[in-house]
Design a protein around this motif. Structure first.
Motif, PDB file in Angstrom:
ATOM      1  N   LEU A 239      36.593  43.883  42.947  1.00  0.00           N
ATOM      2  CA  LEU A 239      36.860  42.583  42.333  1.00  0.00           C
ATOM      3  C   LEU A 239      35.683  42.097  41.497  1.00  0.00           C
ATOM      4  O   LEU A 239      35.877  41.489  40.441  1.00  0.00           O
ATOM      5  CB  LEU A 239      37.196  41.544  43.410  1.00  0.00           C
ATOM      6  CG  LEU A 239      38.532  41.702  44.131  1.00  0.00           C
ATOM      7  CD1 LEU A 239      38.711  40.597  45.163  1.00  0.00           C
ATOM      8  CD2 LEU A 239      39.688  41.682  43.153  1.00  0.00           C
ATOM      9  N   SER A 242      35.758  43.169  37.921  1.00  0.00           N
ATOM     10  CA  SER A 242      36.974  42.927  37.130  1.00  0.00           C
ATOM     11  C   SER A 242      37.310  41.452  36.946  1.00  0.00           C
ATOM     12  O   SER A 242      37.977  41.090  35.971  1.00  0.00           O
ATOM     13  CB  SER A 242      38.171  43.636  37.772  1.00  0.00           C
ATOM     14  OG  SER A 242      38.391  43.154  39.088  1.00  0.00           O
ATOM     15  N   LEU A 243      36.885  40.574  37.863  1.00  0.00           N
ATOM     16  CA  LEU A 243      37.247  39.165  37.765  1.00  0.00           C
ATOM     17  C   LEU A 243      36.545  38.507  36.581  1.00  0.00           C
ATOM     18  O   LEU A 243      35.365  38.735  36.332  1.00  0.00           O
ATOM     19  CB  LEU A 243      36.870  38.422  39.054  1.00  0.00           C
ATOM     20  CG  LEU A 243      37.658  38.774  40.313  1.00  0.00           C
ATOM     21  CD1 LEU A 243      37.133  37.983  41.500  1.00  0.00           C
ATOM     22  CD2 LEU A 243      39.147  38.525  40.114  1.00  0.00           C
ATOM     23  N   THR A 244      37.278  37.684  35.862  1.00  0.00           N
ATOM     24  CA  THR A 244      36.700  36.917  34.769  1.00  0.00           C
ATOM     25  C   THR A 244      36.056  35.645  35.319  1.00  0.00           C
ATOM     26  O   THR A 244      36.263  35.278  36.484  1.00  0.00           O
ATOM     27  CB  THR A 244      37.769  36.540  33.740  1.00  0.00           C
ATOM     28  OG1 THR A 244      38.706  35.630  34.351  1.00  0.00           O
ATOM     29  CG2 THR A 244      38.515  37.786  33.251  1.00  0.00           C
ATOM     30  N   ASP A 247      38.688  33.346  36.525  1.00  0.00           N
ATOM     31  CA  ASP A 247      39.211  33.755  37.830  1.00  0.00           C
ATOM     32  C   ASP A 247      38.297  33.258  38.952  1.00  0.00           C
ATOM     33  O   ASP A 247      38.768  32.750  39.980  1.00  0.00           O
ATOM     34  CB  ASP A 247      39.316  35.279  37.907  1.00  0.00           C
ATOM     35  CG  ASP A 247      40.359  35.851  36.961  1.00  0.00           C
ATOM     36  OD1 ASP A 247      41.315  35.126  36.636  1.00  0.00           O
ATOM     37  OD2 ASP A 247      40.195  37.015  36.542  1.00  0.00           O
ATOM     38  N   VAL A 350      43.529  46.128  37.567  1.00  0.00           N
ATOM     39  CA  VAL A 350      42.650  44.952  37.549  1.00  0.00           C
ATOM     40  C   VAL A 350      42.421  44.424  36.141  1.00  0.00           C
ATOM     41  O   VAL A 350      41.936  43.302  35.972  1.00  0.00           O
ATOM     42  CB  VAL A 350      41.301  45.284  38.212  1.00  0.00           C
ATOM     43  CG1 VAL A 350      41.472  45.541  39.701  1.00  0.00           C
ATOM     44  CG2 VAL A 350      40.634  46.466  37.530  1.00  0.00           C
ATOM     45  N   SER A 351      42.777  45.193  35.140  1.00  0.00           N
ATOM     46  CA  SER A 351      42.662  44.696  33.765  1.00  0.00           C
ATOM     47  C   SER A 351      43.849  43.829  33.376  1.00  0.00           C
ATOM     48  O   SER A 351      43.827  43.169  32.337  1.00  0.00           O
ATOM     49  CB  SER A 351      42.541  45.871  32.785  1.00  0.00           C
ATOM     50  OG  SER A 351      43.700  46.689  32.831  1.00  0.00           O
ATOM     51  N   HIS A 355      47.974  40.785  37.661  1.00  0.00           N
ATOM     52  CA  HIS A 355      47.564  41.540  38.844  1.00  0.00           C
ATOM     53  C   HIS A 355      46.283  40.963  39.440  1.00  0.00           C
ATOM     54  O   HIS A 355      46.138  40.893  40.672  1.00  0.00           O
ATOM     55  CB  HIS A 355      47.374  43.014  38.488  1.00  0.00           C
ATOM     56  CG  HIS A 355      48.659  43.745  38.328  1.00  0.00           C
ATOM     57  ND1 HIS A 355      48.754  45.123  38.324  1.00  0.00           N
ATOM     58  CD2 HIS A 355      49.938  43.297  38.175  1.00  0.00           C
ATOM     59  CE1 HIS A 355      50.009  45.492  38.161  1.00  0.00           C
ATOM     60  NE2 HIS A 355      50.747  44.385  38.071  1.00  0.00           N
ATOM     61  N   ARG A 356      45.344  40.561  38.578  1.00  0.00           N
ATOM     62  CA  ARG A 356      44.116  39.951  39.088  1.00  0.00           C
ATOM     63  C   ARG A 356      44.422  38.646  39.810  1.00  0.00           C
ATOM     64  O   ARG A 356      43.832  38.340  40.852  1.00  0.00           O
ATOM     65  CB  ARG A 356      43.128  39.683  37.948  1.00  0.00           C
ATOM     66  CG  ARG A 356      42.473  40.911  37.375  1.00  0.00           C
ATOM     67  CD  ARG A 356      41.207  40.528  36.598  1.00  0.00           C
ATOM     68  NE  ARG A 356      41.420  39.432  35.665  1.00  0.00           N
ATOM     69  CZ  ARG A 356      41.850  39.577  34.423  1.00  0.00           C
ATOM     70  NH1 ARG A 356      42.146  40.799  33.965  1.00  0.00           N
ATOM     71  NH2 ARG A 356      42.003  38.534  33.634  1.00  0.00           N
ATOM     72  N   HIS A 357      45.368  37.886  39.267  1.00  0.00           N
ATOM     73  CA  HIS A 357      45.741  36.631  39.916  1.00  0.00           C
ATOM     74  C   HIS A 357      46.372  36.895  41.282  1.00  0.00           C
ATOM     75  O   HIS A 357      46.086  36.172  42.255  1.00  0.00           O
ATOM     76  CB  HIS A 357      46.714  35.852  39.025  1.00  0.00           C
ATOM     77  CG  HIS A 357      47.049  34.488  39.552  1.00  0.00           C
ATOM     78  ND1 HIS A 357      46.187  33.417  39.463  1.00  0.00           N
ATOM     79  CD2 HIS A 357      48.160  34.024  40.195  1.00  0.00           C
ATOM     80  CE1 HIS A 357      46.746  32.354  40.016  1.00  0.00           C
ATOM     81  NE2 HIS A 357      47.938  32.699  40.459  1.00  0.00           N
ATOM     82  N   LEU A 359      45.718  39.434  43.189  1.00  0.00           N
ATOM     83  CA  LEU A 359      44.633  39.827  44.082  1.00  0.00           C
ATOM     84  C   LEU A 359      43.837  38.614  44.551  1.00  0.00           C
ATOM     85  O   LEU A 359      43.371  38.566  45.695  1.00  0.00           O
ATOM     86  CB  LEU A 359      43.716  40.823  43.378  1.00  0.00           C
ATOM     87  CG  LEU A 359      44.335  42.197  43.106  1.00  0.00           C
ATOM     88  CD1 LEU A 359      43.373  43.074  42.303  1.00  0.00           C
ATOM     89  CD2 LEU A 359      44.704  42.890  44.419  1.00  0.00           C
TER      90      LEU A 359
END
Length: 499
Positions: A239, A242-244, A247, A350-351, A355-357, A359
């Motif tokens: 994470l 990959s997290l912005t 995020d 993760v890009s 999907h990131r949300h 996670l």
């Protein structure tokens, strides 16, 4: 008679929108005010801090911000009947208050009229002040030794054995404010998003105030604990890379506000007593919707995101709600099945923003119920606190001759059997999948703590059974279905869970 309080502040680098310059019955901010100068009356845009459905009606209901908390105007303050249940009329704002023999009726004096209600907890504070009861300060002003120790603890904020109870004492009960502000600064989010420090500080103070300090479990310390756990999960390699920044900001804010203004009772209790929140949200994720709308209300009241484009601000509010709503324990199986399906198909990307949300949702769910994954000394304290809150609800239900909710009857349950059932049917399945996703040292440490804590509760139950007369009765033996009222995740009270 209405009073408008104006708090002058230092000029800011950026102009403040006119629509947040002032508000009636609340603290007002004006960018043109000097620190000690008087505000210009011409610059005050008078408005009530709520929306009136019928301003001509003297008993009109004022709905604050998005419609969560109600207060009657023009008629003084008196407890509302929030339930149509024939055997129950409970004002949750005063659920934990003690009757004052010297208090008088609020509507006997026009000076005691209240025109704005922000939350159950903040009304409780204001009502005490109106009755002349001084606010209780739990600790004396801290000296340098205490603040120095708190700073030392923050250097290890990413360790899993972080003692949030000790940190709360060292910060004089301000663990949520101190921790959240530290993490936001550590990530550089204050500078990156150009957050105004005065607005941020006011927002965090109001968030901490809106947690009910009298709740044994769902209080600001729990929110701080979840925020610290969320930070640990976001530091996991998969994470972290990959997290912005957006995020991370949403993840920390969601953790800090995920149980905002929790009344200390669960969703089934609100539904069966016809509480107005249950009606407002149509018996669907009642508490989680209330936490979300309360958080959005504070964001708008403080104007924390007012400098952002309106579309960006609304998107952040929606995504914040999506994260908080994911903590609804009644939807546990839905999220778990979706998570397991992604892992089986190995298609989490993760890009991909969605999907990131997702996670982040799973990380917040894990942080919300991670108490059984902590070291025994910490886990045991949390277990006792949440069980105490369960039993308090059960006592209220018995008092009003209502059906007692599962795991809320102190005569039928113990801390041990509740915790073993919770770990077996809720915690272990979730963290087993999280370990598949993030196979790291932290994940294995948490799974190890679950096994050790479960064994410790089992040993305590066997010890209690050995001193009791006769053989162990069904439902008290940890080997017999694990726990009374804990045979399935659906039996965990919604909202009054370990969350």
């Amino acid at each position: 008679m209405e009073v408008c309080y104006q708090l002058p502040v230092l000029p800011l680098d950026r102009p403040v929108p006119k629509h947040v310059l002032s508000r009636r019955g609340a603290i007002s901010f004006s960018s043109s005010s000097s620190l000690f100068g008087a505000p210009d009356p011409r610059q005050l845009s008078q408005r009530r801090g709520a929306i009136s459905y019928d301003s001509s009606d003297q008993t009109a209901l004022y709905i604050r911000m998005l419609g969560d908390v109600r207060v009657r105007s023009q008629v003084g303050f008196e407890p509302e009947r929030r339930s149509s249940h024939p055997y129950l009329c409970i004002d949750f704002r005063t659920l934990h208050t003690r009757p004052s023999s010297g208090s008088t009726s609020a509507d006997s004096s026009p000076e005691r009229r209240v025109h704005r209600l922000l939350s159950f907890q903040r009304y409780l504070h204001s009502s005490r002040l109106l009755r002349g009861i001084p606010q209780q300060i739990p600790l004396h002003i801290l000296d340098e030794d205490y603040t120095g120790q708190a700073r030392c603890m923050l250097e290890k904020v990413g360790t899993w054995n972080f003692d949030i109870f000790l940190f709360d004492r060292l910060t004089n009960g301000n663990s949520l404010i101190t921790l959240t502000l530290h993490l936001l600064n550590q990530y550089g989010l204050v500078e990156l998003f150009q957050l105004d420090m005065l607005k941020l500080w006011r927002f965090l103070v109001m968030v901490q105030e809106d947690y009910h300090s009298d709740n044994p479990y769902h209080n600001a310390v729990h929110a701080a604990d979840v925020t610290q756990a969320m930070y640990c999960f976001m530091q996991e390699p998969i994470l972290a890379k990959s997290l912005t920044s957006c995020d991370i900001l949403l993840g920390l804010l969601a953790a800090a506000t995920h149980d905002l203004d929790h009344p200390g009772v669960n969703q089934p209790f609100l539904i069966k007593t016809d509480h107005y929140l249950a009606t407002l949200y149509r018996n669907n994720s009642v508490l989680e919707n209330h936490h979300w709308k309360s958080a959005v209300g504070l964001l708008r009241e403080t104007g924390l995101f007012s400098h952002l484009p309106a579309e960006d601000s609304l998107n952040m509010e929606r995504e914040l709600g999506s994260l908080i709503l994911a903590t609804d324990i009644s939807r546990q199986n839905d999220y778990l099945c979706r998570f397991r399906r992604h892992l089986d198909q190995d298609n989490l990307c993760v890009s991909n923003a969605s999907h990131r949300h997702f996670l982040l949702q799973m990380a917040l769910k894990c942080a919300d119920i991670c108490n059984p994954c902590r070291p025994w000394e910490l886990s045991k304290q949390w277990s006792e606190k949440v069980t105490d809150e369960f039993f308090q609800q059960g006592d209220i239900e018995k008092k009003h001759k209502l059906e007692v909710s599962p795991v809320c009857d102190r005569e039928m349950n113990t801390v041990g059997n509740i915790q073993i059932g919770f770990m077996t049917y809720v915690v272990e399945p979730l963290f087993a999948e999280w370990t598949r996703f993030s196979d790291t040292r932290l994940s294995h440490t948490m799974m190890g703590h679950i096994r050790l804590n479960k064994a410790s509760w089992g040993a305590l139950l066997r010890e209690q059974s050995s001193v009791a007369e006769g053989p162990s009765s069904p439902g008290t033996d940890p080997e017999d279905g694990a726990a009374t009222g804990g045979s399935s995740s659906k039996e965990i009270p919604q909202g009054s869970r370990e969350s």
